[in-house]
Design a protein around this motif. Structure first.
Motif, PDB file in Angstrom:
ATOM      1  N   VAL A 198       0.836  -1.205   0.000  1.00  4.73           N
ATOM      2  CA  VAL A 198       0.000   0.000   0.000  1.00  4.73           C
ATOM      3  C   VAL A 198       0.871   1.255   0.000  1.00  4.73           C
ATOM      4  O   VAL A 198       0.626   2.211  -0.755  1.00  4.73           O
ATOM      5  CB  VAL A 198      -0.968  -0.014   1.209  1.00  4.73           C
ATOM      6  CG1 VAL A 198      -1.655   1.334   1.359  1.00  4.73           C
ATOM      7  CG2 VAL A 198      -2.004  -1.116   1.055  1.00  4.73           C
ATOM      8  N   ALA A 219       1.033   4.184  -2.865  1.00  9.04           N
ATOM      9  CA  ALA A 219       0.794   5.593  -2.558  1.00  9.04           C
ATOM     10  C   ALA A 219       1.981   6.454  -2.996  1.00  9.04           C
ATOM     11  O   ALA A 219       1.810   7.514  -3.611  1.00  9.04           O
ATOM     12  CB  ALA A 219       0.525   5.755  -1.061  1.00  9.04           C
ATOM     13  N   ALA A 272       2.086   9.339  -5.932  1.00  8.54           N
ATOM     14  CA  ALA A 272       2.489  10.712  -5.617  1.00  8.54           C
ATOM     15  C   ALA A 272       3.630  11.180  -6.510  1.00  8.54           C
ATOM     16  O   ALA A 272       3.694  12.339  -6.904  1.00  8.54           O
ATOM     17  CB  ALA A 272       2.889  10.799  -4.148  1.00  8.54           C
TER      18      ALA A 272
END
Lengths: 221, 102
Positions: free
Chosen positions: A188, A192, A196
């Motif tokens: 996870v 992320a 980004a």
């Protein structure tokens, strides 16, 4: 302790990489077609696939040069895309054979699919790795030759949706790989971070940077 | 076409060097328990990063397009316990269909 029920060996490696053979061949062909269309001739695309053997880097080279970019811009783009091979080479080294020079040579066999398929609890199964890489290599080279010499015979890989095959295959592997809380958390976090970074840094850098997420392995359970 | 050949040659050398760096640095050394713990997480991390980057990444932008639809469909097929080749086929098929209709 090696799990006897887990596949190992060259042939197991070849089998494990089987779902990727056709997509790899077709993507290799599309590289050949693209390079020809950019005026690379019939030899350069084939040599490129032989000595670089990295699809995303090869496409980066072709597109930067094709857009009028300089040699410097092209090789920097390709190097950034391939920068993930740094941590991957580190990961693969302890599983290889011989001294540092031999391992540096064997380590050339590391690619995304083979590292991932051959990883066993922080250690890489050498024969599995080589088996996967060999079949991918054969598919990639044949594809490039077909595309370079055969022109548009195979059609447009994007029209066939083949660009989704690698991520889908990786998704299958992820489900089998991220089986405990820690690896799921790492997955996870990596997702992320990659999300980004994609709009912020050049292609290839997000994946390499995301490798740093594995450092949460340093934290004691 | 010397720009092409020069680029190929430099990229090949750089790539070889990148891949060689780890093994050259480590030699025959075994990794300690902590390094092994880190590397045990690398497949999950690498897989996830690659999935996100290749599904949504397009020339340095995030794009939600046919490929994302295909990968999402593959996720559903996976949840339905479809075999690997079918999951991959669904990904390609849905991506192609969405792209053709878009």
């Amino acid at each position: 302790m090696a799990d006897p029920t887990e596949p190992h060996g060259y042939r197991a490696g070849a089998r494990a990489g089987l779902p990727l053979v056709l997509p790899t061949l077709v993507v290799g062909a599309s590289f050949g077609v693209l390079a020809r269309s950019l005026g690379w001739g019939t030899v350069a695309p084939i040599v490129c696939s032989l000595v670089v053997f990295a699809g995303s880097a090869q496409f980066a080279l072709a597109s930067v040069l094709g857009a009028g970019g300089s040699v410097l811009a092209a090789v920097v783009a390709a190097a950034l895309v391939n920068s993930r091979f740094g941590p991957m080479g580190l990961a693969v080294a302890p599983g290889l054979r011989g001294g540092r020079l031999r391992r540096a040579v064997e380590g050339q066999a590391v690619i995304d699919a083979s590292l991932i398929l051959a990883s066993r609890e922080g250690r890489v199964d050498r024969e599995l790795l080589l088996g996967v890489t060999l079949t991918q290599w054969l598919a990639w080279q044949s594809g490039t030759v077909l595309g370079t010499l055969g022109g548009g015979l195979l059609g447009d890989p994007d029209a066939l949706g083949l660009d989704a095959v690698f991520p889908a295959f990786f998704l299958v592997l992820l489900v089998g790989e991220a089986t405990d809380a820690r690896s799921r958390a790492a997955a996870v976090a990596a997702a992320a971070l990659t999300f980004a970074l994609v709009p912020l840094v050049p292609p290839g850098v997000p994946v390499t940077a995301a490798c740093a997420v594995a450092l949460i392995g340093l934290v004691r359970r | 076409m010397s720009a092409v050949w020069l680029s190929i040659a430099i990229t090949a050398v750089v790539t070889i060097a990148i891949k060689a760096a780890g093994p050259l640095a480590l030699g025959r050394r075994e990794l300690g328990a902590r390094a092994s713990a880190v590397l045990a997480l690398l497949p999950s991390v690498l897989l996830c990063a690659l999935i996100v980057a290749t599904t949504f990444g397009e020339d340095g932008r995030l794009v939600v397009g046919p490929r994302a639809a295909g990968v999402a469909a593959a996720g559903l097929a996976l949840a339905a316990r479809a075999p690997v080749l079918l999951v991959v086929g669904v990904a390609a098929g849905v991506t192609a269909a969405v792209r053709a209709l878009g």
